[in-house]
Write a protein that holds these residues in place. Structure first.
Motif, PDB file in Angstrom:
ATOM      1  N   ILE A 131      -9.942 -10.802  17.153  1.00  0.00           N
ATOM      2  CA  ILE A 131      -8.850 -10.018  16.568  1.00  0.00           C
ATOM      3  C   ILE A 131      -9.344  -9.328  15.295  1.00  0.00           C
ATOM      4  N   GLY A 132     -10.096 -10.053  14.483  1.00  0.00           N
ATOM      5  CA  GLY A 132     -10.668  -9.470  13.270  1.00  0.00           C
ATOM      6  C   GLY A 132     -11.651  -8.347  13.573  1.00  0.00           C
ATOM      7  N   ILE A 133     -12.411  -8.473  14.661  1.00  0.00           N
ATOM      8  CA  ILE A 133     -13.337  -7.413  15.051  1.00  0.00           C
ATOM      9  C   ILE A 133     -12.561  -6.146  15.401  1.00  0.00           C
ATOM     10  N   ALA A 134     -11.506  -6.302  16.182  1.00  0.00           N
ATOM     11  CA  ALA A 134     -10.691  -5.143  16.549  1.00  0.00           C
ATOM     12  C   ALA A 134     -10.080  -4.497  15.303  1.00  0.00           C
ATOM     13  N   LEU A 135      -9.582  -5.320  14.389  1.00  0.00           N
ATOM     14  CA  LEU A 135      -8.989  -4.776  13.164  1.00  0.00           C
ATOM     15  C   LEU A 135     -10.030  -4.099  12.279  1.00  0.00           C
ATOM     16  N   SER A 136     -11.209  -4.695  12.171  1.00  0.00           N
ATOM     17  CA  SER A 136     -12.221  -4.087  11.304  1.00  0.00           C
ATOM     18  C   SER A 136     -12.721  -2.765  11.883  1.00  0.00           C
ATOM     19  N   LEU A 137     -12.814  -2.648  13.198  1.00  0.00           N
ATOM     20  CA  LEU A 137     -13.190  -1.361  13.794  1.00  0.00           C
ATOM     21  C   LEU A 137     -12.098  -0.318  13.558  1.00  0.00           C
ATOM     22  N   TYR A 138     -10.842  -0.735  13.680  1.00  0.00           N
ATOM     23  CA  TYR A 138      -9.736   0.183  13.439  1.00  0.00           C
ATOM     24  C   TYR A 138      -9.696   0.609  11.970  1.00  0.00           C
ATOM     25  N   PHE A 139      -9.866  -0.361  11.056  1.00  0.00           N
ATOM     26  CA  PHE A 139      -9.803  -0.024   9.633  1.00  0.00           C
ATOM     27  C   PHE A 139     -11.017   0.779   9.180  1.00  0.00           C
ATOM     28  N   ALA A 140     -12.159   0.609   9.835  1.00  0.00           N
ATOM     29  CA  ALA A 140     -13.310   1.450   9.507  1.00  0.00           C
ATOM     30  C   ALA A 140     -13.040   2.896   9.924  1.00  0.00           C
ATOM     31  N   TYR A 141     -12.303   3.060  11.012  1.00  0.00           N
ATOM     32  CA  TYR A 141     -11.948   4.391  11.487  1.00  0.00           C
ATOM     33  C   TYR A 141     -10.841   5.016  10.637  1.00  0.00           C
ATOM     34  N   ALA A 142      -9.843   4.207  10.268  1.00  0.00           N
ATOM     35  CA  ALA A 142      -8.695   4.707   9.491  1.00  0.00           C
ATOM     36  C   ALA A 142      -8.475   3.795   8.281  1.00  0.00           C
ATOM     37  N   PRO A 143      -9.348   3.890   7.275  1.00  0.00           N
ATOM     38  CA  PRO A 143      -9.281   2.933   6.161  1.00  0.00           C
ATOM     39  C   PRO A 143      -8.011   3.033   5.319  1.00  0.00           C
ATOM     40  N   TYR A 144      -7.335   4.170   5.346  1.00  0.00           N
ATOM     41  CA  TYR A 144      -6.098   4.302   4.584  1.00  0.00           C
ATOM     42  C   TYR A 144      -5.009   3.387   5.127  1.00  0.00           C
ATOM     43  N   ARG A 145      -5.173   2.910   6.361  1.00  0.00           N
ATOM     44  CA  ARG A 145      -4.196   1.992   6.947  1.00  0.00           C
ATOM     45  C   ARG A 145      -4.204   0.631   6.243  1.00  0.00           C
ATOM     46  N   VAL A 146      -5.302   0.271   5.620  1.00  0.00           N
ATOM     47  CA  VAL A 146      -5.336  -0.978   4.839  1.00  0.00           C
ATOM     48  C   VAL A 146      -4.387  -0.862   3.659  1.00  0.00           C
ATOM     49  N   ARG A 147      -4.417   0.278   2.995  1.00  0.00           N
ATOM     50  CA  ARG A 147      -3.486   0.521   1.898  1.00  0.00           C
ATOM     51  C   ARG A 147      -2.047   0.431   2.394  1.00  0.00           C
ATOM     52  N   ASP A 148      -1.771   1.053   3.537  1.00  0.00           N
ATOM     53  CA  ASP A 148      -0.425   1.007   4.115  1.00  0.00           C
ATOM     54  C   ASP A 148      -0.023  -0.419   4.480  1.00  0.00           C
ATOM     55  N   PHE A 149      -0.971  -1.175   5.036  1.00  0.00           N
ATOM     56  CA  PHE A 149      -0.686  -2.558   5.397  1.00  0.00           C
ATOM     57  C   PHE A 149      -0.366  -3.400   4.164  1.00  0.00           C
ATOM     58  N   PHE A 150      -1.165  -3.255   3.121  1.00  0.00           N
ATOM     59  CA  PHE A 150      -0.897  -4.023   1.899  1.00  0.00           C
ATOM     60  C   PHE A 150       0.422  -3.621   1.251  1.00  0.00           C
ATOM     61  N   THR A 151       0.773  -2.347   1.330  1.00  0.00           N
ATOM     62  CA  THR A 151       2.062  -1.898   0.808  1.00  0.00           C
ATOM     63  C   THR A 151       3.194  -2.570   1.585  1.00  0.00           C
ATOM     64  N   TRP A 152       3.064  -2.609   2.904  1.00  0.00           N
ATOM     65  CA  TRP A 152       4.072  -3.262   3.741  1.00  0.00           C
ATOM     66  C   TRP A 152       4.113  -4.762   3.468  1.00  0.00           C
ATOM     67  N   LEU A 153       2.924  -5.392   3.421  1.00  0.00           N
ATOM     68  CA  LEU A 153       2.857  -6.845   3.271  1.00  0.00           C
ATOM     69  C   LEU A 153       3.423  -7.317   1.941  1.00  0.00           C
ATOM     70  N   PHE A 154       3.107  -6.622   0.864  1.00  0.00           N
ATOM     71  CA  PHE A 154       3.528  -7.073  -0.460  1.00  0.00           C
ATOM     72  C   PHE A 154       4.834  -6.421  -0.924  1.00  0.00           C
ATOM     73  N   SER A 155       5.548  -5.781   0.005  1.00  0.00           N
ATOM     74  CA  SER A 155       6.842  -5.203  -0.373  1.00  0.00           C
ATOM     75  C   SER A 155       7.875  -6.295  -0.668  1.00  0.00           C
ATOM     76  N   LYS A 156       7.752  -7.430   0.001  1.00  0.00           N
ATOM     77  CA  LYS A 156       8.610  -8.589  -0.259  1.00  0.00           C
ATOM     78  C   LYS A 156       7.712  -9.806  -0.422  1.00  0.00           C
ATOM     79  N   GLU A 157       7.982 -10.585  -1.433  1.00  0.00           N
ATOM     80  CA  GLU A 157       7.158 -11.757  -1.693  1.00  0.00           C
ATOM     81  C   GLU A 157       7.216 -12.740  -0.534  1.00  0.00           C
ATOM     82  N   SER A 158       8.382 -12.891   0.075  1.00  0.00           N
ATOM     83  CA  SER A 158       8.522 -13.853   1.178  1.00  0.00           C
ATOM     84  C   SER A 158       7.657 -13.444   2.374  1.00  0.00           C
ATOM     85  N   LYS A 159       7.539 -12.146   2.629  1.00  0.00           N
ATOM     86  CA  LYS A 159       6.724 -11.673   3.746  1.00  0.00           C
ATOM     87  C   LYS A 159       5.254 -12.028   3.525  1.00  0.00           C
ATOM     88  N   ALA A 160       4.772 -11.758   2.330  1.00  0.00           N
ATOM     89  CA  ALA A 160       3.369 -12.053   2.023  1.00  0.00           C
ATOM     90  C   ALA A 160       3.113 -13.560   2.058  1.00  0.00           C
TER      91      ALA A 160
END
Length: 181
Positions: A131-160
């Motif tokens: 799963i990590g391999i698939a994610l790292s290949l995707y994030f290498a292709y679209a690295p701005y998605r990591v920023r989007d993911f962290f924005t989503w993840l840390f939008s609520k403390e309970s979610k993170a």
């Protein structure tokens, strides 16, 4: 250096436990660090240098069946790509370098589980690694998605905390299973 299946399971479990536990215990620091990571110039430079060194080591140790006869050309090519990435791919360089490093780390983990069909618990190690391999290949292709993911993840403390708690629990399970092989 080849890792044993027990050591690689324990190592990956400890890393997941440390990652998940750090977010649980230090939410505000982890949130700030994660939000700044994708565009961090310092992290990008350090991680890319580590990735370049690891790549050079892997290429230098190629055998003749793996194009080892051409390793000097491969080293020059990858070295040139690495140096040029500092100038032409500097935005989100830390994400791209992290993807490279994770792929090398995943290779070492999967190598320890290779041809170990008699141990079904190895699937608990290799499934999140793939799963990590698939994610790292995707994030290498679209690295701005990591920023989007962290924005989503840390939008609520309970979610993170729920996600990091799940990661920590899985890491604890891997640590416990490492001693059953």
């Amino acid at each position: 250096m080849e890792l044993s299946l027990t050591l690689s399971t324990l190592l990956f479990g400890l890393m997941l436990l440390a990652f998940g536990g750090s977010v649980l215990m230090k939410y505000s620091s982890a949130s700030a660090l994660a939000r700044g990571f994708p565009r961090s110039e310092q992290a990008g430079k350090v991680l890319m240098i580590v990735a370049m060194v690891w790549t050079a080591w892997k290429v230098w140790n190629l055998g003749p069946t793996d194009y080892g006869d051409y390793k000097q050309f491969i080293l020059v090519g990858f070295g040139l790509l690495g140096v040029l990435s500092f100038k032409y791919a500097a935005d989100f360089l830390s994400v791209r370098a992290s993807s490279i490093l994770y792929l090398f780390f995943a290779d070492a983990l999967l190598e320890s589980a290779w041809m170990r069909y008699d141990e079904p618990l190895r699937l608990l190690l290799v499934t999140p690694v793939y799963i990590g391999i698939a994610l790292s290949l995707y994030f290498a292709y679209a690295p701005y998605r990591v920023r989007d993911f962290f924005t989503w993840l840390f939008s609520k403390e309970s979610k993170a905390k729920n996600v990091s708690g799940g990661i920590a629990v899985y890491g604890l399970i891997l640590c416990l299973i490492a001693f059953t092989f």
